[in-house]
Scaffold this motif. Sequence first.
Motif, PDB file in Angstrom:
ATOM      1  N   VAL A 116       0.882  -1.181   0.000  1.00 50.02           N
ATOM      2  CA  VAL A 116       0.000   0.000   0.000  1.00 50.02           C
ATOM      3  C   VAL A 116       0.909   1.217   0.000  1.00 50.02           C
ATOM      4  CG1 VAL A 116      -1.835   1.231   1.235  1.00 50.02           C
ATOM      5  CG2 VAL A 116      -1.768  -1.275   1.287  1.00 50.02           C
ATOM      6  N   GLU A 117       0.897   1.968  -1.097  1.00 49.45           N
ATOM      7  CA  GLU A 117       1.820   3.093  -1.247  1.00 49.45           C
ATOM      8  C   GLU A 117       1.476   4.207  -0.254  1.00 49.45           C
ATOM      9  OE1 GLU A 117       4.318   2.780  -3.201  1.00 49.45           O
ATOM     10  OE2 GLU A 117       3.703   1.181  -4.570  1.00 49.45           O
ATOM     11  N   GLU A 118       2.487   5.052  -0.005  1.00 52.95           N
ATOM     12  CA  GLU A 118       2.273   6.160   0.945  1.00 52.95           C
ATOM     13  C   GLU A 118       1.115   7.061   0.498  1.00 52.95           C
ATOM     14  OE1 GLU A 118       3.486   6.436   4.004  1.00 52.95           O
ATOM     15  OE2 GLU A 118       4.439   4.516   3.543  1.00 52.95           O
ATOM     16  N   TRP A 119       1.029   7.318  -0.824  1.00 46.60           N
ATOM     17  CA  TRP A 119      -0.048   8.198  -1.297  1.00 46.60           C
ATOM     18  C   TRP A 119      -1.416   7.534  -1.109  1.00 46.60           C
ATOM     19  CZ3 TRP A 119      -3.246   6.458  -5.108  1.00 46.60           C
ATOM     20  CH2 TRP A 119      -2.756   5.468  -5.981  1.00 46.60           C
ATOM     21  N   GLU A 120      -1.436   6.181  -1.160  1.00 47.53           N
ATOM     22  CA  GLU A 120      -2.708   5.481  -0.918  1.00 47.53           C
ATOM     23  C   GLU A 120      -3.112   5.628   0.547  1.00 47.53           C
ATOM     24  OE1 GLU A 120      -3.336   1.631  -3.425  1.00 47.53           O
ATOM     25  OE2 GLU A 120      -1.206   1.720  -2.928  1.00 47.53           O
ATOM     26  N   LYS A 121      -2.096   5.553   1.414  1.00 46.06           N
ATOM     27  CA  LYS A 121      -2.367   5.732   2.850  1.00 46.06           C
ATOM     28  C   LYS A 121      -2.876   7.147   3.118  1.00 46.06           C
ATOM     29  CE  LYS A 121       1.041   2.365   4.379  1.00 46.06           C
ATOM     30  NZ  LYS A 121       2.408   2.224   4.864  1.00 46.06           N
ATOM     31  N   ALA A 122      -2.279   8.117   2.409  1.00 49.68           N
ATOM     32  CA  ALA A 122      -2.735   9.504   2.577  1.00 49.68           C
ATOM     33  C   ALA A 122      -4.196   9.634   2.150  1.00 49.68           C
ATOM     34  CB  ALA A 122      -1.847  10.450   1.767  1.00 49.68           C
ATOM     35  N   ARG A 123      -4.548   8.930   1.085  1.00 53.51           N
ATOM     36  CA  ARG A 123      -5.934   8.952   0.605  1.00 53.51           C
ATOM     37  C   ARG A 123      -6.877   8.312   1.625  1.00 53.51           C
ATOM     38  NH1 ARG A 123      -7.448   7.652  -5.661  1.00 53.51           N
ATOM     39  NH2 ARG A 123      -8.988   6.293  -4.733  1.00 53.51           N
ATOM     40  N   LEU A 124      -6.399   7.196   2.211  1.00 50.95           N
ATOM     41  CA  LEU A 124      -7.216   6.533   3.238  1.00 50.95           C
ATOM     42  C   LEU A 124      -7.383   7.441   4.456  1.00 50.95           C
ATOM     43  CD1 LEU A 124      -5.648   2.980   2.907  1.00 50.95           C
ATOM     44  CD2 LEU A 124      -8.066   3.502   2.563  1.00 50.95           C
ATOM     45  N   GLN A 125      -6.275   8.122   4.816  1.00 48.70           N
ATOM     46  CA  GLN A 125      -6.341   9.035   5.963  1.00 48.70           C
ATOM     47  C   GLN A 125      -7.310  10.180   5.680  1.00 48.70           C
ATOM     48  OE1 GLN A 125      -5.119   8.425   9.018  1.00 48.70           O
ATOM     49  NE2 GLN A 125      -6.320  10.230   9.579  1.00 48.70           N
ATOM     50  N   HIS A 126      -7.302  10.635   4.421  1.00 46.38           N
ATOM     51  CA  HIS A 126      -8.236  11.690   4.007  1.00 46.38           C
ATOM     52  C   HIS A 126      -9.676  11.215   4.206  1.00 46.38           C
ATOM     53  CE1 HIS A 126     -10.727  13.814   0.955  1.00 46.38           C
ATOM     54  NE2 HIS A 126     -10.096  14.861   1.445  1.00 46.38           N
ATOM     55  N   MET A 127      -9.907   9.923   3.881  1.00 46.81           N
ATOM     56  CA  MET A 127     -11.236   9.344   4.057  1.00 46.81           C
ATOM     57  C   MET A 127     -11.640   9.357   5.538  1.00 46.81           C
ATOM     58  SD  MET A 127     -12.344   5.624   2.583  1.00 46.81           S
ATOM     59  CE  MET A 127     -11.554   4.642   3.853  1.00 46.81           C
ATOM     60  N   VAL A 128     -10.661   9.049   6.419  1.00 48.66           N
ATOM     61  CA  VAL A 128     -10.933   9.046   7.858  1.00 48.66           C
ATOM     62  C   VAL A 128     -11.238  10.466   8.347  1.00 48.66           C
ATOM     63  CG1 VAL A 128      -9.954   8.580  10.147  1.00 48.66           C
ATOM     64  CG2 VAL A 128      -9.500   6.998   8.255  1.00 48.66           C
ATOM     65  N   VAL A 139      -5.084  -1.885   5.418  1.00 43.43           N
ATOM     66  CA  VAL A 139      -6.206  -0.959   5.210  1.00 43.43           C
ATOM     67  C   VAL A 139      -7.206  -1.021   6.373  1.00 43.43           C
ATOM     68  CG1 VAL A 139      -8.182  -0.514   3.679  1.00 43.43           C
ATOM     69  CG2 VAL A 139      -5.929  -1.018   2.697  1.00 43.43           C
ATOM     70  N   ARG A 140      -7.236  -2.168   7.057  1.00 41.21           N
ATOM     71  CA  ARG A 140      -8.233  -2.420   8.097  1.00 41.21           C
ATOM     72  C   ARG A 140      -8.384  -1.326   9.160  1.00 41.21           C
ATOM     73  NH1 ARG A 140     -10.830  -7.344  10.484  1.00 41.21           N
ATOM     74  NH2 ARG A 140     -10.989  -6.892  12.686  1.00 41.21           N
ATOM     75  N   PRO A 141      -7.255  -0.826   9.724  1.00 42.73           N
ATOM     76  CA  PRO A 141      -7.419   0.226  10.740  1.00 42.73           C
ATOM     77  C   PRO A 141      -8.133   1.474  10.207  1.00 42.73           C
ATOM     78  CG  PRO A 141      -5.088  -0.387  10.509  1.00 42.73           C
ATOM     79  CD  PRO A 141      -5.856  -1.248   9.580  1.00 42.73           C
ATOM     80  N   TYR A 142      -7.893   1.822   8.931  1.00 44.94           N
ATOM     81  CA  TYR A 142      -8.584   2.975   8.342  1.00 44.94           C
ATOM     82  C   TYR A 142     -10.081   2.686   8.227  1.00 44.94           C
ATOM     83  CZ  TYR A 142      -3.856   4.412   6.952  1.00 44.94           C
ATOM     84  OH  TYR A 142      -2.536   4.770   6.938  1.00 44.94           O
ATOM     85  N   ARG A 143     -10.390   1.459   7.779  1.00 46.37           N
ATOM     86  CA  ARG A 143     -11.802   1.064   7.657  1.00 46.37           C
ATOM     87  C   ARG A 143     -12.489   1.093   9.017  1.00 46.37           C
ATOM     88  NH1 ARG A 143     -11.902   0.909   2.773  1.00 46.37           N
ATOM     89  NH2 ARG A 143     -11.234  -0.731   1.342  1.00 46.37           N
ATOM     90  N   LYS A 144     -11.774   0.553  10.021  1.00 51.21           N
ATOM     91  CA  LYS A 144     -12.333   0.526  11.385  1.00 51.21           C
ATOM     92  C   LYS A 144     -12.629   1.950  11.861  1.00 51.21           C
ATOM     93  CE  LYS A 144     -12.682  -3.677  12.840  1.00 51.21           C
ATOM     94  NZ  LYS A 144     -14.008  -4.118  13.259  1.00 51.21           N
TER      95      LYS A 144
END
Length: 407
Positions: A78-90, A125-130
Amino acid sequence: MQKTILRNYAKLIARVGANVQKGQQVIVTAGLDQPEFVKMLVEECYKAGASKVRVDWVCNSLQKVHARYMKQKDLARVEEWEKARLQHMVDVLPVRIFLDSDDPDGLDGIHPRFFKAMAARARIVRPYRKAIDNKHQWCIAAVPGEAWAKKLYPNLSRHQAVEQLWKDILFTSRADGEDAVAAWEAHNKDLKARCAYLNSLGLKELRYKSENGTDLTVGLIPTGLFHAGADTTMQGISFDPNIPTEEVFTSPDRRTAEGIVYSTKPLSYQGQLIENFSVRFEKGRAVEVKAEKGQKVLEEVISVDEASHYLGECALVPKESPIHQSGILFYNTLFDENAACHLALGSGFNECVKDFETMSQEEIYELGVNDSVSHTDFMIGSEDMAIDGVCADGRIVPIFRDGTWAF
Ligand code: ZN
């Protein structure tokens, strides 16, 4: 398909399914099959007040190409930019809409490293989903894809098959009439009333009986809850996670199922069909499975892990369900699980116990909610199905008679 009907369907998804509020951001995830409809949906989201709508286009057959050429570690990363996107979702909690048009056989023959990589990604990805659980509105609805339509209607032309599947989707989603929004409001009201009644009974057991041989007792959790239809976020915004939905469901005490149950519809599991099968339970555990077709696959279903031998869901669906009435096997859980009463082997639902928000996973498990990596629904509802509820005080209440609600 007529434009006005599609427009109503788009409105239903935006206004009732996702219930987009003024100023909210929206992410639509869609395949490449119905770009015109996606455009319509995006417009309806704006009309409902969305401040920004993004569309993520997905293409399943492309996954096969990636899986063939990429190394597993590259697929899994999971690339850093994908994590940033997930964080944006949170941070932003956008409304999420998923338009499903997938070919049921679309991942057939994909390199096995794909599933391993996806499992590894899921862990990251799970912690972001949670973190967004119960905090954002989301909705899954379907639109026809060509491959899916041709699987259901191999003898029709591509165009005719897609048109027919549109009709099927709109009919079963209660979205083919003049006012889909009003139809859904009435439907939701009915589901909620049934839930309220079931939850008021203080049920400790469900007893299933059918002429096909089904004779099963399942114990319920004392603080268990039935759910159906619309859900509500912690912020108090209601939304419909699934269009269509017909089921009233709960998670039983996994340690209690006794007896035998016969399937009434084929089960499509990872592209393979299991037909005419039975599952026998002792103290909650599936101890014997027999299938006329797909015995080996059925054995796989129960042995994903130890917990997949146990039940995670009991769902009640009357024979009047439009999906049952249509008589179609959609090869898609969104539809097929709403065709008849069903059980699921594997994971249960936390929200099916009272005050789950304040409890740890261990406490919920201790109450009896199953926890597994799998969740496989199979249909057991029949035209003559009878279900009795046994209350904590010993009273017996009819829940189902002749395949439909007895109250
Ligand atoms: Zn279900």
